[in-house]
Design a protein around this motif. Structure first.
Motif, PDB file in Angstrom:
ATOM      1  N   PRO A   1      -0.718   8.267  13.784  1.00  0.00           N
ATOM      2  CA  PRO A   1       0.733   8.122  13.641  1.00  0.00           C
ATOM      3  C   PRO A   1       1.473   9.334  14.204  1.00  0.00           C
ATOM      4  CG  PRO A   1      -0.209   8.869  11.573  1.00  0.00           C
ATOM      5  CD  PRO A   1      -1.358   8.700  12.538  1.00  0.00           C
ATOM      6  N   ASP A   2       2.746   9.138  14.530  1.00  0.00           N
ATOM      7  CA  ASP A   2       3.647  10.272  14.761  1.00  0.00           C
ATOM      8  C   ASP A   2       4.198  10.667  13.397  1.00  0.00           C
ATOM      9  OD1 ASP A   2       3.332  10.016  17.474  1.00  0.00           O
ATOM     10  OD2 ASP A   2       5.222   8.948  17.806  1.00  0.00           O
ATOM     11  N   ILE A   3       4.058  11.928  13.026  1.00  0.00           N
ATOM     12  CA  ILE A   3       4.631  12.388  11.757  1.00  0.00           C
ATOM     13  C   ILE A   3       5.393  13.683  12.039  1.00  0.00           C
ATOM     14  CG2 ILE A   3       4.140  13.212   9.415  1.00  0.00           C
ATOM     15  CD1 ILE A   3       1.752  11.311   9.433  1.00  0.00           C
ATOM     16  N   PHE A   4       6.630  13.742  11.608  1.00  0.00           N
ATOM     17  CA  PHE A   4       7.416  14.950  11.879  1.00  0.00           C
ATOM     18  C   PHE A   4       8.473  15.153  10.800  1.00  0.00           C
ATOM     19  CE2 PHE A   4       9.127  11.351  14.239  1.00  0.00           C
ATOM     20  CZ  PHE A   4      10.483  11.379  13.966  1.00  0.00           C
ATOM     21  N   GLU A   5       8.861  16.406  10.673  1.00  0.00           N
ATOM     22  CA  GLU A   5       9.938  16.747   9.757  1.00  0.00           C
ATOM     23  C   GLU A   5      11.260  16.508  10.489  1.00  0.00           C
ATOM     24  OE1 GLU A   5      11.322  20.607   7.152  1.00  0.00           O
ATOM     25  OE2 GLU A   5       9.250  20.508   7.850  1.00  0.00           O
ATOM     26  N   THR A   6      12.275  16.065   9.787  1.00  0.00           N
ATOM     27  CA  THR A   6      13.589  15.956  10.419  1.00  0.00           C
ATOM     28  C   THR A   6      14.624  16.579   9.505  1.00  0.00           C
ATOM     29  OG1 THR A   6      15.049  14.442  11.616  1.00  0.00           O
ATOM     30  CG2 THR A   6      14.219  13.664   9.522  1.00  0.00           C
TER      31      THR A   6
ATOM     32  N   THR B   1       0.834  -1.209   0.000  1.00  0.00           N
ATOM     33  CA  THR B   1       0.000   0.000   0.000  1.00  0.00           C
ATOM     34  C   THR B   1       0.867   1.258   0.000  1.00  0.00           C
ATOM     35  OG1 THR B   1      -1.626  -1.263   1.263  1.00  0.00           O
ATOM     36  CG2 THR B   1      -1.993   1.103   1.083  1.00  0.00           C
ATOM     37  N   VAL B   2       1.950   1.229   0.769  1.00  0.00           N
ATOM     38  CA  VAL B   2       2.860   2.388   0.785  1.00  0.00           C
ATOM     39  C   VAL B   2       3.469   2.593  -0.619  1.00  0.00           C
ATOM     40  CG1 VAL B   2       5.037   3.285   1.719  1.00  0.00           C
ATOM     41  CG2 VAL B   2       3.374   2.206   3.251  1.00  0.00           C
ATOM     42  N   ALA B   3       3.862   1.502  -1.269  1.00  0.00           N
ATOM     43  CA  ALA B   3       4.457   1.614  -2.614  1.00  0.00           C
ATOM     44  C   ALA B   3       3.440   2.184  -3.609  1.00  0.00           C
ATOM     45  CB  ALA B   3       4.951   0.242  -3.082  1.00  0.00           C
ATOM     46  N   GLU B   4       2.196   1.740  -3.507  1.00  0.00           N
ATOM     47  CA  GLU B   4       1.155   2.260  -4.412  1.00  0.00           C
ATOM     48  C   GLU B   4       0.890   3.741  -4.138  1.00  0.00           C
ATOM     49  OE1 GLU B   4      -1.227  -1.979  -4.923  1.00  0.00           O
ATOM     50  OE2 GLU B   4      -2.057  -0.428  -3.618  1.00  0.00           O
ATOM     51  N   TRP B   5       0.855   4.094  -2.849  1.00  0.00           N
ATOM     52  CA  TRP B   5       0.660   5.501  -2.487  1.00  0.00           C
ATOM     53  C   TRP B   5       1.784   6.344  -3.071  1.00  0.00           C
ATOM     54  CZ3 TRP B   5       3.950   8.649   0.188  1.00  0.00           C
ATOM     55  CH2 TRP B   5       3.438   9.916   0.534  1.00  0.00           C
ATOM     56  N   PHE B   6       3.018   5.840  -2.960  1.00  0.00           N
ATOM     57  CA  PHE B   6       4.187   6.578  -3.471  1.00  0.00           C
ATOM     58  C   PHE B   6       4.022   6.847  -4.964  1.00  0.00           C
ATOM     59  CE2 PHE B   6       8.340   7.032  -5.341  1.00  0.00           C
ATOM     60  CZ  PHE B   6       9.058   7.773  -4.416  1.00  0.00           C
ATOM     61  N   SER B   7       3.692   5.794  -5.712  1.00  0.00           N
ATOM     62  CA  SER B   7       3.588   5.939  -7.175  1.00  0.00           C
ATOM     63  C   SER B   7       2.509   6.939  -7.572  1.00  0.00           C
ATOM     64  CB  SER B   7       3.272   4.587  -7.816  1.00  0.00           C
ATOM     65  OG  SER B   7       4.373   3.734  -7.625  1.00  0.00           O
ATOM     66  N   ALA B   8       1.475   7.066  -6.746  1.00  0.00           N
ATOM     67  CA  ALA B   8       0.366   7.968  -7.084  1.00  0.00           C
ATOM     68  C   ALA B   8       0.545   9.379  -6.531  1.00  0.00           C
ATOM     69  CB  ALA B   8      -0.952   7.377  -6.560  1.00  0.00           C
TER      70      ALA B   8
ATOM     71  N   THR C   1      -3.014   3.011   4.438  1.00  0.00           N
ATOM     72  CA  THR C   1      -2.320   1.754   4.743  1.00  0.00           C
ATOM     73  C   THR C   1      -3.037   1.015   5.867  1.00  0.00           C
ATOM     74  OG1 THR C   1      -0.269   2.797   4.059  1.00  0.00           O
ATOM     75  CG2 THR C   1      -0.059   0.772   5.322  1.00  0.00           C
ATOM     76  N   ASN C   2      -3.439   1.766   6.897  1.00  0.00           N
ATOM     77  CA  ASN C   2      -4.186   1.155   7.989  1.00  0.00           C
ATOM     78  C   ASN C   2      -5.488   0.534   7.471  1.00  0.00           C
ATOM     79  OD1 ASN C   2      -4.600   0.859  11.009  1.00  0.00           O
ATOM     80  ND2 ASN C   2      -6.471   1.910  10.391  1.00  0.00           N
ATOM     81  N   SER C   3      -6.186   1.268   6.613  1.00  0.00           N
ATOM     82  CA  SER C   3      -7.460   0.754   6.067  1.00  0.00           C
ATOM     83  C   SER C   3      -7.238  -0.514   5.266  1.00  0.00           C
ATOM     84  CB  SER C   3      -8.109   1.800   5.155  1.00  0.00           C
ATOM     85  OG  SER C   3      -8.489   2.913   5.905  1.00  0.00           O
ATOM     86  N   ALA C   4      -6.131  -0.591   4.541  1.00  0.00           N
ATOM     87  CA  ALA C   4      -5.859  -1.786   3.731  1.00  0.00           C
ATOM     88  C   ALA C   4      -5.660  -3.006   4.624  1.00  0.00           C
ATOM     89  CB  ALA C   4      -4.634  -1.560   2.850  1.00  0.00           C
ATOM     90  N   VAL C   5      -4.891  -2.849   5.708  1.00  0.00           N
ATOM     91  CA  VAL C   5      -4.624  -3.980   6.603  1.00  0.00           C
ATOM     92  C   VAL C   5      -5.890  -4.321   7.406  1.00  0.00           C
ATOM     93  CG1 VAL C   5      -3.191  -4.809   8.524  1.00  0.00           C
ATOM     94  CG2 VAL C   5      -2.179  -3.336   6.765  1.00  0.00           C
TER      95      VAL C   5
ATOM     96  N   LEU D   1       1.250  12.589   4.510  1.00  0.00           N
ATOM     97  CA  LEU D   1       1.707  11.354   5.166  1.00  0.00           C
ATOM     98  C   LEU D   1       0.625  10.782   6.076  1.00  0.00           C
ATOM     99  CD1 LEU D   1       5.432  11.171   6.170  1.00  0.00           C
ATOM    100  CD2 LEU D   1       4.325  10.803   4.001  1.00  0.00           C
ATOM    101  N   GLU D   2      -0.142  11.662   6.707  1.00  0.00           N
ATOM    102  CA  GLU D   2      -1.270  11.175   7.523  1.00  0.00           C
ATOM    103  C   GLU D   2      -2.226  10.369   6.649  1.00  0.00           C
ATOM    104  OE1 GLU D   2      -2.918  14.599   9.441  1.00  0.00           O
ATOM    105  OE2 GLU D   2      -1.504  14.447  11.120  1.00  0.00           O
ATOM    106  N   GLU D   3      -2.462  10.871   5.445  1.00  0.00           N
ATOM    107  CA  GLU D   3      -3.341  10.174   4.506  1.00  0.00           C
ATOM    108  C   GLU D   3      -2.735   8.825   4.102  1.00  0.00           C
ATOM    109  OE1 GLU D   3      -6.344  10.568   3.659  1.00  0.00           O
ATOM    110  OE2 GLU D   3      -6.366   9.056   2.054  1.00  0.00           O
ATOM    111  N   MET D   4      -1.418   8.800   3.920  1.00  0.00           N
ATOM    112  CA  MET D   4      -0.754   7.539   3.588  1.00  0.00           C
ATOM    113  C   MET D   4      -0.923   6.516   4.719  1.00  0.00           C
ATOM    114  SD  MET D   4       3.124   6.470   3.444  1.00  0.00           S
ATOM    115  CE  MET D   4       2.773   5.893   5.083  1.00  0.00           C
ATOM    116  N   PHE D   5      -0.746   6.962   5.965  1.00  0.00           N
ATOM    117  CA  PHE D   5      -0.948   6.050   7.097  1.00  0.00           C
ATOM    118  C   PHE D   5      -2.400   5.584   7.169  1.00  0.00           C
ATOM    119  CE2 PHE D   5       2.653   5.255   9.921  1.00  0.00           C
ATOM    120  CZ  PHE D   5       3.626   5.982   9.286  1.00  0.00           C
ATOM    121  N   SER D   6      -3.311   6.498   6.903  1.00  0.00           N
ATOM    122  CA  SER D   6      -4.722   6.144   6.950  1.00  0.00           C
ATOM    123  C   SER D   6      -5.073   5.099   5.877  1.00  0.00           C
ATOM    124  CB  SER D   6      -5.543   7.426   6.775  1.00  0.00           C
ATOM    125  OG  SER D   6      -6.892   7.111   6.648  1.00  0.00           O
TER     126      SER D   6
END
Ligand code: MG
Length: 273
Positions: A179-184, A60-67, A85-89, A78-83
């Motif tokens: 999720p925890d999401i932060f810039e580094t 799911t992460v790979a598909e999100w990346f490509s899109a 991915t969570n929904s897929a699992v 990234l919050e949307e990506m976690f959401s």
């Protein structure tokens, strides 16, 4: 960039429920999007459900990346990506009762230009080695880690605590996740390492740092996993190591000798069993 990744069954377990995903700068999707991605997932659940969870998460992460990946990534993206991915699992486990209760950790970093965003749930970890100092950038979402943060347990007590494997946040076991999401920040010569608890449960931070200092980034992932196995290998272990040798990030041309060299000399693979 110089990169290695490796995942291994360990010395005790019968199947590998860990998974990792590396989209290196010389890969087609990264060249197209001018973005790189690194991720580790550690699956859990009965039978082989943990393997199913971590595999769905990485797919799911790979598909999100490509899109969606691009030069203007943001925390809400990234919050949307976690959401997603969570929904897929979660959705798979609802449709397949034999996998009910499965879940996975997810620690990921996405990087472009001179920027990086980190997303994290669970007890896989992201470390950064900068000069002589190694820091853990993620907080473990486990019951014992929370007790340590509250001052009720010492880190030494937490390492051997009987409930150390119980996670307070996990992907896929509930309908929604936080999720925890932060810039580094990233600097030239930074070395990042993400891994599952099969590495950190077997070897201490001081040893991890020594391995990162003593080895080239393109060899370090295998060395970390081998060290975890030599220390007992009680769990599956996975490591992804990536070093920034120039900033902003450079992407080789699609048809270039440089791209071929990167492909040949970095050790990006899922490893054997
Ligand atoms: Mg594990």
């Amino acid at each position: 960039m110089r990169i290695s990744s490796y995942t291994h069954l360990g010395m005790v377990r019968r199947n590998n429920e860990d998974a990792c995903l590396v989209i290196p700068p010389w890969s087609g999707p990264a060249i197209e999007r001018q973005v790189c991605l690194f991720a580790v997932a550690d699956g859990m659940g009965g039978q082989n459900a943990g393997e199913v969870a971590s595999a769905i998460a990485m797919k799911t992460v790979a598909e999100w990346f490509s899109a969606n990946a691009g030069n203007a990534m943001s925390v809400p993206m990234l919050e949307e990506m976690f959401s997603q991915t969570n929904s897929a699992v979660w959705g798979y486990s609802q449709d397949h009762p034999e996998t009910s209760g499965m879940g996975n950790t997810l620690t990921m970093m996405i990087t472009w230009g001179d920027k990086a965003l980190v997303g994290h749930i669970g007890d896989s970890r992201l470390y950064r080695l900068r000069g002589d100092s190694m820091v853990q950038l993620t907080n473990d979402h486990s019951l014992v880690a929370e007790q340590v943060r509250l001052g009720k347990l010492t880190p030494e007590q937490a390492r051997v605590h009987p409930t150390r494997h119980i996670l307070s946040r996990v992907m896929g076991s509930r309908q929604f996740v936080v999720p925890d999401i932060f810039e580094t920040d990233i600097q030239v010569n930074d070395v990042f390492m993400m891994c599952s608890d099969g590495v950190t449960g077997m070897i201490e931070d001081a040893r991890i740092k020594d391995i990162l200092v003593e080895n080239q980034p393109e060899n370090a992932a295998v060395k970390l996993v081998e060290a975890a196995n030599r220390a007992g290998g009680k769990d599956n272990s996975t490591a992804v190591v990536f070093a920034f040798d120039q900033l902003p990030l450079a992407f080789p041309a699609r048809y270039s000798f440089e791209r071929l060299l990167n492909h040949l000399f970095n050790k990006v693979n899922a490893g054997g069993v």
